[in-house]
Design a protein around this motif. Structure first.
Motif, mmCIF file in Angstrom:
data_model
loop_
_atom_site.group_PDB
_atom_site.id
_atom_site.type_symbol
_atom_site.label_atom_id
_atom_site.label_comp_id
_atom_site.label_asym_id
_atom_site.label_seq_id
_atom_site.Cartn_x
_atom_site.Cartn_y
_atom_site.Cartn_z
ATOM 1 N N THR A 51 -127.020 58.288 -44.354
ATOM 2 C CA THR A 51 -126.647 59.825 -44.579
ATOM 3 C C THR A 51 -125.151 59.970 -45.066
ATOM 4 O O THR A 51 -125.145 60.894 -45.858
ATOM 5 C CB THR A 51 -126.881 60.663 -42.966
ATOM 6 O OG1 THR A 51 -128.254 60.512 -42.732
ATOM 7 C CG2 THR A 51 -126.438 62.107 -43.192
ATOM 8 N N ALA A 52 -124.451 59.335 -44.302
ATOM 9 C CA ALA A 52 -123.239 59.303 -44.868
ATOM 10 C C ALA A 52 -123.039 58.850 -46.417
ATOM 11 O O ALA A 52 -122.078 59.507 -47.061
ATOM 12 C CB ALA A 52 -122.260 58.320 -43.915
ATOM 13 N N ALA A 53 -123.772 57.877 -46.629
ATOM 14 C CA ALA A 53 -123.555 57.298 -48.065
ATOM 15 C C ALA A 53 -124.109 58.528 -49.175
ATOM 16 O O ALA A 53 -123.301 58.649 -50.072
ATOM 17 C CB ALA A 53 -124.543 56.136 -48.168
ATOM 18 N N ARG A 54 -124.989 59.161 -48.727
ATOM 19 C CA ARG A 54 -125.643 60.143 -49.439
ATOM 20 C C ARG A 54 -124.605 61.264 -49.573
ATOM 21 O O ARG A 54 -124.197 61.860 -50.709
ATOM 22 C CB ARG A 54 -126.962 60.898 -49.031
ATOM 23 C CG ARG A 54 -128.262 60.015 -49.223
ATOM 24 C CD ARG A 54 -129.480 60.576 -48.991
ATOM 25 N NE ARG A 54 -129.582 61.693 -48.024
ATOM 26 C CZ ARG A 54 -129.862 61.477 -46.530
ATOM 27 N NH1 ARG A 54 -130.326 60.326 -46.308
ATOM 28 N NH2 ARG A 54 -130.023 62.407 -45.936
ATOM 29 N N LEU A 55 -124.077 61.767 -48.618
ATOM 30 C CA LEU A 55 -123.038 62.704 -48.464
ATOM 31 C C LEU A 55 -121.723 62.411 -49.328
ATOM 32 O O LEU A 55 -121.248 62.890 -50.187
ATOM 33 C CB LEU A 55 -122.574 62.875 -47.012
ATOM 34 C CG LEU A 55 -123.447 64.132 -46.445
ATOM 35 C CD1 LEU A 55 -123.012 64.184 -44.966
ATOM 36 C CD2 LEU A 55 -123.265 65.552 -47.104
ATOM 37 N N CYS A 56 -121.185 61.113 -49.160
ATOM 38 C CA CYS A 56 -120.097 60.628 -49.971
ATOM 39 C C CYS A 56 -120.351 60.554 -51.552
ATOM 40 O O CYS A 56 -119.602 60.821 -52.235
ATOM 41 C CB CYS A 56 -119.676 59.222 -49.433
ATOM 42 S SG CYS A 56 -119.182 59.235 -47.737
ATOM 43 N N GLU A 57 -121.672 60.105 -51.907
ATOM 44 C CA GLU A 57 -122.060 60.157 -53.368
ATOM 45 C C GLU A 57 -121.953 61.664 -53.770
ATOM 46 O O GLU A 57 -121.675 61.847 -54.916
ATOM 47 C CB GLU A 57 -123.386 59.326 -53.514
ATOM 48 C CG GLU A 57 -123.566 59.290 -54.878
ATOM 49 C CD GLU A 57 -125.153 58.481 -54.877
ATOM 50 O OE1 GLU A 57 -125.705 58.786 -56.168
ATOM 51 O OE2 GLU A 57 -125.346 57.759 -54.143
ATOM 52 N N ALA A 58 -122.630 62.532 -53.146
ATOM 53 C CA ALA A 58 -122.950 63.903 -53.490
ATOM 54 C C ALA A 58 -121.434 64.634 -53.688
ATOM 55 O O ALA A 58 -121.125 65.486 -54.683
ATOM 56 C CB ALA A 58 -123.632 64.723 -52.492
ATOM 57 N N LEU A 59 -120.591 64.340 -52.992
ATOM 58 C CA LEU A 59 -119.130 65.174 -52.604
ATOM 59 C C LEU A 59 -118.142 64.215 -53.351
ATOM 60 O O LEU A 59 -116.889 64.618 -53.523
ATOM 61 C CB LEU A 59 -118.742 65.156 -51.438
ATOM 62 C CG LEU A 59 -119.712 66.357 -50.642
ATOM 63 C CD1 LEU A 59 -119.487 66.271 -49.108
ATOM 64 C CD2 LEU A 59 -119.916 67.716 -51.454
ATOM 65 N N ASP A 60 -118.365 62.995 -53.947
ATOM 66 C CA ASP A 60 -117.496 62.177 -54.654
ATOM 67 C C ASP A 60 -116.260 61.701 -53.567
ATOM 68 O O ASP A 60 -115.087 61.821 -53.973
ATOM 69 C CB ASP A 60 -116.633 62.539 -55.763
ATOM 70 C CG ASP A 60 -117.548 62.963 -57.016
ATOM 71 O OD1 ASP A 60 -118.467 62.085 -57.237
ATOM 72 O OD2 ASP A 60 -117.532 63.972 -57.509
ATOM 73 N N ILE A 61 -116.870 61.363 -52.465
ATOM 74 C CA ILE A 61 -115.824 60.690 -51.480
ATOM 75 C C ILE A 61 -116.061 59.288 -51.416
ATOM 76 O O ILE A 61 -117.212 58.515 -51.406
ATOM 77 C CB ILE A 61 -116.200 61.364 -49.987
ATOM 78 C CG1 ILE A 61 -116.132 62.938 -49.853
ATOM 79 C CG2 ILE A 61 -115.367 60.749 -49.087
ATOM 80 C CD1 ILE A 61 -116.516 63.616 -48.966
ATOM 81 N N GLN A 62 -114.887 58.422 -51.126
ATOM 82 C CA GLN A 62 -115.068 56.889 -51.242
ATOM 83 C C GLN A 62 -114.347 56.602 -49.615
ATOM 84 O O GLN A 62 -113.343 57.150 -49.453
ATOM 85 C CB GLN A 62 -114.227 56.416 -52.142
ATOM 86 C CG GLN A 62 -114.392 54.687 -52.144
ATOM 87 C CD GLN A 62 -113.465 54.105 -53.272
ATOM 88 O OE1 GLN A 62 -112.877 54.983 -54.216
ATOM 89 N NE2 GLN A 62 -113.496 52.847 -53.152
#
Length: 72
Positions: A51-62
């Protein structure tokens, strides 16, 4: 909630707002329900690594994940 979880939740919310995305739009990008994203941002629930990975990908967070304790 653990301080690190609070930091991640705040980072997600701040980035979503910076991108001017509604909860619904950001959730759609991350392939999740808006209610789930709201609970994550409010610190009401923990999230899984996928879930964290999907959110980070969707929001351009590294983020960097460190599992275990650092050796001293």
């Amino acid at each position: 909630m653990h301080p690190k979880h609070q930091l991640i939740a705040a980072m997600i919310k701040n980035q979503r707002q910076k991108k001017k995305l509604t909860l619904r739009a950001a959730a759609r990008l991350a392939k999740m329900q808006a209610t789930q994203l709201k609970k994550i941002e409010d610190g009401m629930v923990s999230m899984t690594i996928p879930t964290a990975a999907r959110l980070c990908e969707a929001l351009d967070i590294q983020i960097t994940l460190q599992i275990g304790r650092a050796h001293v």
